[in-house]
Design an enzyme around this catalytic site. Structure first.
Site, PDB file in Angstrom:
ATOM      1  N   GLY A  30       0.827  -1.503  -0.158  1.00 37.96           N
ATOM      2  CA  GLY A  30      -0.365   0.095  -0.350  1.00 37.96           C
ATOM      3  C   GLY A  30       1.029   1.491  -0.181  1.00 37.96           C
ATOM      4  N   GLY A  60       1.530   4.601   3.955  1.00 37.91           N
ATOM      5  CA  GLY A  60       3.165   3.075   3.608  1.00 37.91           C
ATOM      6  C   GLY A  60       4.272   4.089   2.891  1.00 37.91           C
ATOM      7  N   LYS A  83      -6.103   2.766  10.739  1.00 41.51           N
ATOM      8  CA  LYS A  83      -6.532   2.819  12.323  1.00 41.51           C
ATOM      9  C   LYS A  83      -7.659   3.019  11.894  1.00 41.51           C
ATOM     10  CE  LYS A  83      -2.948   5.111  13.554  1.00 41.51           C
ATOM     11  NZ  LYS A  83      -2.306   7.406  13.605  1.00 41.51           N
ATOM     12  N   LYS A 118     -10.236   7.974  17.934  1.00 38.26           N
ATOM     13  CA  LYS A 118      -9.654   9.578  18.486  1.00 38.26           C
ATOM     14  C   LYS A 118      -9.890  10.141  17.074  1.00 38.26           C
ATOM     15  CE  LYS A 118      -5.860   8.839  15.050  1.00 38.26           C
ATOM     16  NZ  LYS A 118      -6.388   9.785  13.487  1.00 38.26           N
ATOM     17  N   THR A 139      -3.795  14.862  16.874  1.00 38.21           N
ATOM     18  CA  THR A 139      -5.228  14.896  15.027  1.00 38.21           C
ATOM     19  C   THR A 139      -6.507  15.616  15.620  1.00 38.21           C
ATOM     20  OG1 THR A 139      -5.010  11.898  14.948  1.00 38.21           O
ATOM     21  CG2 THR A 139      -6.971  12.876  13.984  1.00 38.21           C
ATOM     22  N   ARG A 199      -7.213  14.724   8.154  1.00 36.28           N
ATOM     23  CA  ARG A 199      -7.586  14.908   7.531  1.00 36.28           C
ATOM     24  C   ARG A 199      -8.924  14.722   8.500  1.00 36.28           C
ATOM     25  NH1 ARG A 199      -4.578  10.137   4.277  1.00 36.28           N
ATOM     26  NH2 ARG A 199      -4.096   9.238   6.645  1.00 36.28           N
ATOM     27  N   ASN A 200      -9.211  13.713   9.098  1.00 33.59           N
ATOM     28  CA  ASN A 200     -10.089  13.774  10.180  1.00 33.59           C
ATOM     29  C   ASN A 200     -10.996  14.792  10.746  1.00 33.59           C
ATOM     30  OD1 ASN A 200     -11.421  10.645  10.209  1.00 33.59           O
ATOM     31  ND2 ASN A 200      -9.100  10.599  10.154  1.00 33.59           N
ATOM     32  N   VAL A 214     -10.075   9.004   4.864  1.00 29.35           N
ATOM     33  CA  VAL A 214     -10.537  10.201   6.955  1.00 29.35           C
ATOM     34  C   VAL A 214     -11.164   8.296   6.744  1.00 29.35           C
ATOM     35  CG1 VAL A 214     -12.131  11.703   7.416  1.00 29.35           C
ATOM     36  CG2 VAL A 214     -11.696  12.059   5.329  1.00 29.35           C
TER      37      VAL A 214
HETATM   38  N1  LIG Z   1      -1.639  10.079   5.806  1.00 31.29           N
HETATM   39  C1  LIG Z   1      -0.584   9.714   7.554  1.00 31.29           C
HETATM   40  O1  LIG Z   1      -0.429  10.419   8.101  1.00 31.29           O
HETATM   41  C2  LIG Z   1      -1.361   8.528   8.367  1.00 31.29           C
HETATM   42  C3  LIG Z   1      -2.497   7.641   8.463  1.00 31.29           C
HETATM   43  N2  LIG Z   1      -2.177   6.544   8.667  1.00 31.29           N
HETATM   44  C4  LIG Z   1      -3.557   5.559   8.369  1.00 31.29           C
HETATM   45  O2  LIG Z   1      -2.726   5.141   7.007  1.00 31.29           O
HETATM   46  C5  LIG Z   1      -3.994   4.330   6.506  1.00 31.29           C
HETATM   47  C6  LIG Z   1      -3.206   4.565   4.829  1.00 31.29           C
HETATM   48  O3  LIG Z   1      -3.325   6.490   4.675  1.00 31.29           O
HETATM   49  P1  LIG Z   1      -3.211   6.779   4.447  1.00 31.29           P
HETATM   50  O4  LIG Z   1      -1.771   5.933   3.164  1.00 31.29           O
HETATM   51  O5  LIG Z   1      -2.727   8.261   4.649  1.00 31.29           O
HETATM   52  O6  LIG Z   1      -3.833   7.140   2.465  1.00 31.29           O
HETATM   53  P2  LIG Z   1      -3.500   7.805   1.071  1.00 31.29           P
HETATM   54  O7  LIG Z   1      -4.681   7.982   1.137  1.00 31.29           O
HETATM   55  O8  LIG Z   1      -2.816   8.433   0.871  1.00 31.29           O
HETATM   56  O9  LIG Z   1      -3.830   6.203   0.588  1.00 31.29           O
HETATM   57  C7  LIG Z   1      -4.648   5.037   0.585  1.00 31.29           C
HETATM   58  C8  LIG Z   1      -3.782   4.321  -0.509  1.00 31.29           C
HETATM   59  O10 LIG Z   1      -4.369   2.727  -0.312  1.00 31.29           O
HETATM   60  C9  LIG Z   1      -4.252   1.827  -1.656  1.00 31.29           C
HETATM   61  N3  LIG Z   1      -5.268   1.217  -1.416  1.00 31.29           N
HETATM   62  C10 LIG Z   1      -6.942   1.742  -1.187  1.00 31.29           C
HETATM   63  N4  LIG Z   1      -8.027   0.564  -2.256  1.00 31.29           N
HETATM   64  C11 LIG Z   1      -6.889  -0.230  -2.047  1.00 31.29           C
HETATM   65  C12 LIG Z   1      -7.286  -1.525  -2.458  1.00 31.29           C
HETATM   66  N5  LIG Z   1      -8.629  -1.832  -2.236  1.00 31.29           N
HETATM   67  N6  LIG Z   1      -6.156  -2.662  -2.382  1.00 31.29           N
HETATM   68  C13 LIG Z   1      -4.988  -1.996  -2.302  1.00 31.29           C
HETATM   69  N7  LIG Z   1      -4.306  -0.308  -2.328  1.00 31.29           N
HETATM   70  C14 LIG Z   1      -5.499  -0.044  -1.523  1.00 31.29           C
HETATM   71  C15 LIG Z   1      -4.819   3.139  -2.632  1.00 31.29           C
HETATM   72  O11 LIG Z   1      -4.307   2.780  -3.840  1.00 31.29           O
HETATM   73  P3  LIG Z   1      -4.054   4.082  -4.831  1.00 31.29           P
HETATM   74  O12 LIG Z   1      -3.065   4.848  -4.645  1.00 31.29           O
HETATM   75  O13 LIG Z   1      -3.840   3.132  -5.862  1.00 31.29           O
HETATM   76  O14 LIG Z   1      -5.023   4.694  -5.164  1.00 31.29           O
HETATM   77  C16 LIG Z   1      -3.257   4.342  -1.193  1.00 31.29           C
HETATM   78  O15 LIG Z   1      -1.733   4.031  -1.952  1.00 31.29           O
HETATM   79  C17 LIG Z   1      -4.753   5.051   6.710  1.00 31.29           C
HETATM   80  O16 LIG Z   1      -5.596   3.792   8.025  1.00 31.29           O
HETATM   81  C18 LIG Z   1      -4.173   5.597   7.838  1.00 31.29           C
HETATM   82  O17 LIG Z   1      -5.482   6.070   9.506  1.00 31.29           O
HETATM   83  C19 LIG Z   1      -1.889   6.620   9.998  1.00 31.29           C
HETATM   84  C20 LIG Z   1      -1.320   7.113  10.586  1.00 31.29           C
HETATM   85  C21 LIG Z   1      -0.819   8.115   9.432  1.00 31.29           C
HETATM   86  O1  LIG Z   2      -3.465   9.005  11.953  1.00 34.98           O
HETATM   87  C1  LIG Z   2      -3.134   9.964  11.428  1.00 34.98           C
HETATM   88  C2  LIG Z   2      -1.902  11.393  12.343  1.00 34.98           C
HETATM   89  O2  LIG Z   2      -1.207  10.442  13.307  1.00 34.98           O
HETATM   90  C3  LIG Z   2      -2.996  10.516  10.368  1.00 34.98           C
HETATM   91  O3  LIG Z   2      -4.582  11.944  10.720  1.00 34.98           O
HETATM   92  P1  LIG Z   2      -5.340  12.007  10.123  1.00 34.98           P
HETATM   93  O4  LIG Z   2      -6.054  10.349   8.823  1.00 34.98           O
HETATM   94  O5  LIG Z   2      -6.331  12.700  10.475  1.00 34.98           O
HETATM   95  O6  LIG Z   2      -4.880  12.929   8.205  1.00 34.98           O
END
Ligand SMILES: NC(=O)C1=CN([C@@H]2O[C@H](COP(=O)(O)OP(=O)(O)OC[C@H]3O[C@@H](n4cnc5c(N)ncnc54)[C@H](OP(=O)(O)O)[C@@H]3O)[C@@H](O)[C@H]2O)C=CC1
Ligand SMILES: O=C(CO)COP(=O)(O)O
Length: 317
Positions: free
Chosen positions: A7, A12, A99, A182, A239, A246-247, A266
């Site tokens: 991902g 990721g 999350k 959260k 957050t 984003r939330n 979100v």
């Molecule tokens: N961003 C942050 O600062 C943080 C995020 N998180 C958590 O990480 C998780 C991911 O968030 P984030 O990386 O920000 O999200 P993004 O919106 O940046 O990216 C989501 C990713 O998931 C992929 N994806 C979606 N659906 C599928 C699927 N069915 N199969 C394979 N890949 C898929 C998307 O692929 P594609 O690009 O091809 O659409 C994309 O790469 C969430 O749960 C978030 O809460 C935790 C801490 C910090």
């Molecule tokens: O989980 C996060 C920070 O710890 C990222 O928060 P958002 O998904 O709300 O952007």
């Protein structure tokens, strides 16, 4: 130890960058676009240059050769992703980086992994950390939870990097509940600030929201002390107070009555509905969560949401 990240969203990619400064890492994306050539994820994490040790692939089997696999797809997509790749993931240690709570089942990532890939070892990486901060090399501290303490210790040393300091825990239920809840409270805080209700209202929502997090944790046999740590209180603080979230920004839009980009990830939106349903089923009193769920479903507006919270019967703290 070989590590892969499945991902390539913002999170990721950021984790892969930090880890690749220490050891070889494979990052899998369903669509790698120009990432391999440009050595940056321009769409999801612009500005995060890839270290030399980071390889990109769209062949999941190649990434799954690694022993430790971080999964960073959104919570509501996790089950379908695991089932589609079940054969590749068997026997691996799977570290969920998402999350949230699954809408259909009320389960967190560990429960979803256990059902979908029963012979994998599930773990959770969660806590206060914006992807952009991690990718920029800024210091962050996270919770790494795995029910098996020996595996957790090994994972902790594998996944700790120069700017990711990991604290370990065997309380996976507590770690995943903090990260999920959260986000709901951050939506509430954003709505309050967006509607001009002020910083004092936000502090009240954070504190009473934390009480809801602990109530659900006790119901789910998680440790309230875990909720007081990085994965709960720590992430709640970050957050609910930053426009990088984003939330929180979805909440701001609701409070201001302006549209929000529906394609943004979100997690708190589906999770609010999932936790509200859980609360009803369990007879738990989670009024902020209930108000956020109603707000998201447009059953009430922000004024009505605040009114519903302020007119509840008076009680002991
Ligand atoms: N961003 C942050 O600062 C943080 C995020 N998180 C958590 O990480 C998780 C991911 O968030 P984030 O990386 O920000 O999200 P993004 O919106 O940046 O990216 C989501 C990713 O998931 C992929 N994806 C979606 N659906 C599928 C699927 N069915 N199969 C394979 N890949 C898929 C998307 O692929 P594609 O690009 O091809 O659409 C994309 O790469 C969430 O749960 C978030 O809460 C935790 C801490 C910090
Ligand atoms: O989980 C996060 C920070 O710890 C990222 O928060 P958002 O998904 O709300 O952007």
């Amino acid at each position: 130890m070989n590590v892969a990240v499945l991902g390539a969203g913002a999170f990721g990619t950021a984790l892969a960058i930090s880890l690749a400064n220490k050891e070889p890492v494979t990052l899998w994306a369903r669509d790698i676009g120009e990432m391999a050539n440009e050595r940056v994820n321009a769409r999801r994490l612009p500005g995060g240059a890839f270290p030399e040790n980071l390889s990109i692939t769209d062949v999941c089997a190649r990434a799954c050769e690694a022993k430790v696999i971080l999964i960073a797809v959104p919570m509501q997509k996790l089950r379908a992703f695991l089932i589609a790749n079940q054969a590749l993931l068997q026997g691996k240690t799977l570290v969920a980086c998402c999350k949230g709570i699954e809408l259909e089942t009320g389960l967190g990532p560990v429960g979803v992994i256990s059902q979908s890939v029963p012979d994998a070892v599930p773990a959770v990486l969660t806590g206060p950390s914006f992807a952009t901060d991690i990718a920029a090399g800024l210091p962050t501290a996270l919770t790494l939870a795995c029910a098996d303490d020996d595996i957790c210790r090994t994972l902790q040393s594998t996944l700790t990097t120069d700017n990711l300091r990991l604290y370990r825990s065997t309380d996976t239920a507590g770690a995943e509940l903090g990260g999920a809840m959260k986000n709901i409270i951050a939506i509430a805080c954003g709505a309050a600030i967006g509607a001009g209700l002020g910083e004092s209202a936000r502090a009240a929502l954070m504190t009473r929201g934390f009480a809801e997090m602990q109530r659900l944790a006790i119901y789910r046999n998680a440790l309230p002390t875990t909720l007081a740590g990085l994965s709960g209180f720590g992430d709640l603080t970050l957050t609910c107070t930053s426009e990088k979230s984003r939330n929180y920004c979805l909440g701001l839009s609701l409070g201001r009555g302006i549209p929000f980009d529906a394609t943004t990830t979100v997690e708190g939106a589906a999770t609010a509905l999932a936790v509200d349903a859980l609360a009803r089923e369990a007879g738990l009193d989670l009024p902020i969560t209930t108000a956020v769920a109603a707000l998201l479903e447009r059953r009430i507006d922000v004024t009505q949401a605040m009114e519903s919270l302020l007119t509840r019967p008076l009680k002991e703290e």
